[in-house]
Design a protein around this motif. Structure first.
Motif, PDB file in Angstrom:
ATOM      1  N   ALA A   1       0.840  -1.196   0.000  1.00 48.47           N
ATOM      2  CA  ALA A   1       0.000   0.000   0.000  1.00 48.47           C
ATOM      3  C   ALA A   1       0.873   1.243   0.000  1.00 48.47           C
ATOM      4  CB  ALA A   1      -0.907  -0.015   1.230  1.00 48.47           C
TER       5      ALA A   1
ATOM      6  N   THR B   1       2.145   4.910   0.924  1.00 47.84           N
ATOM      7  CA  THR B   1       2.152   5.710   2.148  1.00 47.84           C
ATOM      8  C   THR B   1       1.402   7.012   1.919  1.00 47.84           C
ATOM      9  OG1 THR B   1       4.300   4.806   2.799  1.00 47.84           O
ATOM     10  CG2 THR B   1       3.621   6.869   3.839  1.00 47.84           C
TER      11      THR B   1
ATOM     12  N   THR C   1      -5.775  11.339   4.435  1.00 45.50           N
ATOM     13  CA  THR C   1      -6.436  11.113   3.146  1.00 45.50           C
ATOM     14  C   THR C   1      -6.958  12.387   2.502  1.00 45.50           C
ATOM     15  OG1 THR C   1      -7.113   8.878   3.791  1.00 45.50           O
ATOM     16  CG2 THR C   1      -8.348   9.909   2.022  1.00 45.50           C
TER      17      THR C   1
ATOM     18  N   THR D   1      -4.461   4.676  -0.829  1.00 45.11           N
ATOM     19  CA  THR D   1      -3.329   3.773  -0.606  1.00 45.11           C
ATOM     20  C   THR D   1      -2.937   3.028  -1.871  1.00 45.11           C
ATOM     21  OG1 THR D   1      -4.877   2.070   0.174  1.00 45.11           O
ATOM     22  CG2 THR D   1      -3.823   3.457   1.844  1.00 45.11           C
TER      23      THR D   1
END
Length: 350
Positions: A24, A26, A32, A60
């Motif tokens: 995923a 960073t 977000t 991600t």
């Protein structure tokens, strides 16, 4: 039907089971949702300056989506009314010098800010330590680099622009709070922290810079009926209005010495982060001899769309915003040098 040899089938299944999952990406500071203000300002130009205001959503998967409003000198947008006039406990219908509250005028904002954002674009991003790099999928090459700084409690992240292939100014803040929520004007008015204003601007063919300017939200009045509105009459501003002829009483009239600025902040919608700030010099509604010309200024007022900065808990920490004040007349006889554009932040985390 051709049969797959048993050995090949086993090897295929083994490969699927042993192939490592894609790591995923960073997120910048672990956040977000970001609110972002951008500006492109060049001294000596009158058609190419622009501002953008909107949000960036990071995933991600390593992708980022931007939804932004664009105000550009090539397509100057007329001001529009929000449909709100502050009620009598936070405004007045009087026009005399020395009033302590703002005038009861319909609040104005930049054209288009009452609808959904104009632009949507996607891109890819990467984070290396405290550095964020974004590459947008657009017709022209567009990349951005930001320095990531987390607040001590890690509930809010600030991005400081270090490079942008198109914008000369940028401010951004991010958290994991939803972009589909905002704080009430009463909450904003009661904010106990210290808010400071920083901005980059363009006006009269020149660029300018302001930083560490106090923004005294506690001096605004709460409107009890129009609860989504705040007002404040700034009576002795550092930004002088006194150079205007109608402020100093030229043409044989007696000096009225009114330097006050009418200020309005309004929440645009309860389902997102949009607020707007409208301001203008009171004296612009008067003739040089001091007589009244109009109650509410209809000329080149300051319209400043803003988006609230919220931390992970949804707590208010200021705004990012832009000024998109285009001179009301849009014809060849009026140079665009009368426009006023800016990108700014008002925050306690700078």
């Amino acid at each position: 039907m051709r049969k797959v040899p048993f050995v090949l089938l086993v090897l295929s299944l083994f490969a699927l089971l042993t192939t490592p999952a894609t790591a995923a990406a960073t997120l910048p500071g672990g956040k977000t949702n970001f609110v972002v203000a951008l500006g492109s300002f060049k001294a000596g130009t009158e058609r190419d300056n622009w501002v953008r205001l909107g949000d960036y959503t990071f995933s991600t998967t390593g992708t980022v989506t931007a939804r932004t409003y664009l105000w550009w000198q090539r397509h100057p947008a007329a001001r529009q009314s929000t449909g709100t006039t502050p009620n009598g406990d936070c405004s007045t219908n009087a026009q005399a010098v020395g009033q302590t509250v703002v005038r009861a005028c319909p609040v104005q904002t930049a054209g288009g800010f009452l609808r959904a954002p104009d632009e949507t674009k996607t891109g890819t991003f990467s984070v290396s330590g405290t550095k964020l790099h974004i590459t947008w999928r657009t017709d022209q090459t567009w990349s951005e680099q930001w320095a990531i700084t987390a607040r001590a409690d890690n509930k809010l992240v600030r991005l400081d622009q270090t490079f942008n292939s198109l914008a000369t100014a940028g401010y951004a803040y991010g958290s994991n709070a939803s972009l589909n929520t905002g704080r009430s004007m009463q909450t904003v008015r009661d904010y106990p922290g210290t808010l400071m204003l920083d901005k980059e601007e363009w006006a009269h063919d020149k660029t300018g810079h302001l930083e560490n300017h106090p923004f005294e939200i506690g001096k605004y009045r709460t409107c009890t009926t129009t609860t989504w509105c705040l007002t404040y009459l700034l009576t002795n501003p550092k930004e002088a209005c006194a150079e205007k002829p109608s402020c100093i009483g030229t043409g044989g009239g007696s000096a009225i010495n009114d330097r006050s600025i009418q200020n309005y902040i309004q929440r645009i919608a309860s389902g997102d982060r949009r607020d707007t700030w409208w301001s203008w010099c009171t004296c612009l509604t008067r003739n040089p001899d001091g007589t009244d010309k109009e109650k509410c200024y209809t000329g080149n007022s300051h319209v400043k769309p803003m988006l609230q900065i919220l931390d992970d808990d949804g707590e208010f920490h200021g705004w990012v915003g832009v000024e998109a004040s285009f001179y009301p007349r849009n014809d060849s006889a009026v140079p665009r040098s009368h426009d006023m554009l800016a990108a700014f932040r008002i925050s306690d985390f700078r």
